[in-house]
Design an enzyme around this catalytic site. Structure first.
Site, PDB file in Angstrom:
ATOM      1  N   GLY A  46       6.264  83.837 -45.034  1.00 14.24           N
ATOM      2  CA  GLY A  46       7.207  83.351 -46.043  1.00 14.24           C
ATOM      3  C   GLY A  46       8.004  82.181 -45.542  1.00 14.24           C
ATOM      4  O   GLY A  46       7.833  81.718 -44.409  1.00 14.24           O
ATOM      5  N   GLU A  62       3.283  78.950 -48.450  1.00 15.17           N
ATOM      6  CA  GLU A  62       3.659  79.588 -47.189  1.00 15.17           C
ATOM      7  C   GLU A  62       2.513  80.435 -46.631  1.00 15.17           C
ATOM      8  O   GLU A  62       2.279  80.446 -45.415  1.00 15.17           O
ATOM      9  CB  GLU A  62       4.908  80.451 -47.399  1.00 15.17           C
ATOM     10  CG  GLU A  62       6.191  79.656 -47.596  1.00 15.17           C
ATOM     11  CD  GLU A  62       6.612  78.907 -46.339  1.00 15.17           C
ATOM     12  OE1 GLU A  62       6.148  79.270 -45.236  1.00 15.17           O
ATOM     13  OE2 GLU A  62       7.405  77.958 -46.455  1.00 15.17           O
ATOM     14  N   GLU A  66       1.048  79.474 -43.025  1.00 13.17           N
ATOM     15  CA  GLU A  66       1.320  80.383 -41.908  1.00 13.17           C
ATOM     16  C   GLU A  66       0.153  81.290 -41.535  1.00 13.17           C
ATOM     17  O   GLU A  66       0.103  81.794 -40.422  1.00 13.17           O
ATOM     18  CB  GLU A  66       2.546  81.235 -42.221  1.00 13.17           C
ATOM     19  CG  GLU A  66       3.826  80.435 -42.322  1.00 13.17           C
ATOM     20  CD  GLU A  66       5.069  81.300 -42.370  1.00 13.17           C
ATOM     21  OE1 GLU A  66       6.156  80.784 -42.035  1.00 13.17           O
ATOM     22  OE2 GLU A  66       4.959  82.487 -42.740  1.00 13.17           O
ATOM     23  N   PRO A  83      23.902  90.441 -48.875  1.00 15.07           N
ATOM     24  CA  PRO A  83      24.591  89.519 -47.970  1.00 15.07           C
ATOM     25  C   PRO A  83      24.376  89.933 -46.511  1.00 15.07           C
ATOM     26  O   PRO A  83      24.398  91.119 -46.183  1.00 15.07           O
ATOM     27  CB  PRO A  83      26.066  89.661 -48.373  1.00 15.07           C
ATOM     28  CG  PRO A  83      26.014  90.111 -49.796  1.00 15.07           C
ATOM     29  CD  PRO A  83      24.813  91.005 -49.898  1.00 15.07           C
ATOM     30  N   GLU A 115       1.502  83.092 -34.320  1.00 14.18           N
ATOM     31  CA  GLU A 115       0.376  84.021 -34.316  1.00 14.18           C
ATOM     32  C   GLU A 115       0.379  84.789 -35.635  1.00 14.18           C
ATOM     33  O   GLU A 115       1.420  84.972 -36.258  1.00 14.18           O
ATOM     34  CB  GLU A 115       0.536  85.004 -33.138  1.00 14.18           C
ATOM     35  CG  GLU A 115      -0.604  85.967 -32.942  1.00 14.18           C
ATOM     36  CD  GLU A 115      -0.354  86.912 -31.773  1.00 14.18           C
ATOM     37  OE1 GLU A 115      -1.172  87.829 -31.578  1.00 14.18           O
ATOM     38  OE2 GLU A 115       0.671  86.732 -31.074  1.00 14.18           O
TER      39      GLU A 115
END
Length: 228
Positions: A46, A62, A66, A83, A115
């Protein structure tokens, strides 16, 4: 024309839970973070959403950057915005999940992921941020989904045994199922085609099956009630 906002704006990210099935257990695709925070820690693929980017487009980008994963069906899970969930500041994440066949998508880390690897869903390493919570939410969604939609097409090989199908459901649910009862209910939906082929390498070869894609897709659209 530029606008001035009275309130600060949180940053927005996407996170992706990618499930696979190796024939025995449920797998999850993770990346090892190559940047701070949580440098070296395993995490879900992400990252941050670009200002002019659609949410699903960001999730696909993403995943591709990735893990080299592309051309997968993504379903939005929900939003996570407690939060303090990200030490970089006020960050809200929209999570997606996907179902794939691991043998067709070997793990390969790239960009800020040093990785990538497949892990058993029952033996996961410590995860960064609140990614354990996100993963558990995706697993809960998957456990609910198999009761009203078939999911085997995305996770099983093209030809499979009924035992493999049952093993998939047991892996998702995390508990054993009665063999006779499961098969009776499964075959009643009539979306499996028995083949004149049998599994190899076992003491008692089992008949192979494949999906009737037309009937399978119809069940995906209209749903069913699979009490297991």
């Amino acid at each position: 024309m530029a606008h001035t906002y009275e309130y600060p704006r949180p940053a927005l990210t996407v996170d992706c839970v990618v499930f696979g099935f190796d024939g025995e257990g449920l797998q999850v695709l993770l990346i090892r973070r190559g940047v701070e925070p949580f440098l070296g820690t395993w995490a879900l693929p992400g990252g941050f959403v670009h200002m002019e980017e659609d949410l699903e487009d960001a999730a696909r980008r993403e995943l591709r950057e990735e893990t080299s994963l592309s051309d997968v069906f993504l379903e939005q899970l929900r939003t996570f915005g407690t939060p303090g969930r990200d030490p970089r500041g006020r960050v809200v994440s929209v999570a997606f999940y996907a179902l794939v066949r691991p043998e067709q998508h070997p793990a390969k880390g790239d960009t800020d992921a040093s990785e990538a690897a497949w892990f058993s869903a029952t033996a996961l390493p410590p995860l960064a941020f609140d990614h354990r919570e996100i993963l558990e939410a995706a697993l809960d969604r998957l456990r609910g989904k198999i009761r009203y939609q078939p999911v085997g097409f995305e996770l099983l090989p093209k030809r499979f045994t009924l035992s493999q199908f049952q093993a998939l459901y047991e892996a998702i649910l995390g508990r054993p199922l009665d063999k006779r009862n499961f098969r009776k209910k499964l075959l009643a939906f009539d979306f499996l085609i028995p083949l004149d082929e049998f599994s190899e390498g076992s003491h008692r070869p089992a008949r192979l099956h494949r999906f009737d894609r037309r009937k399978y897709d119809a069940l995906v659209r209209k749903g069913f009630h699979f009490e297991i």
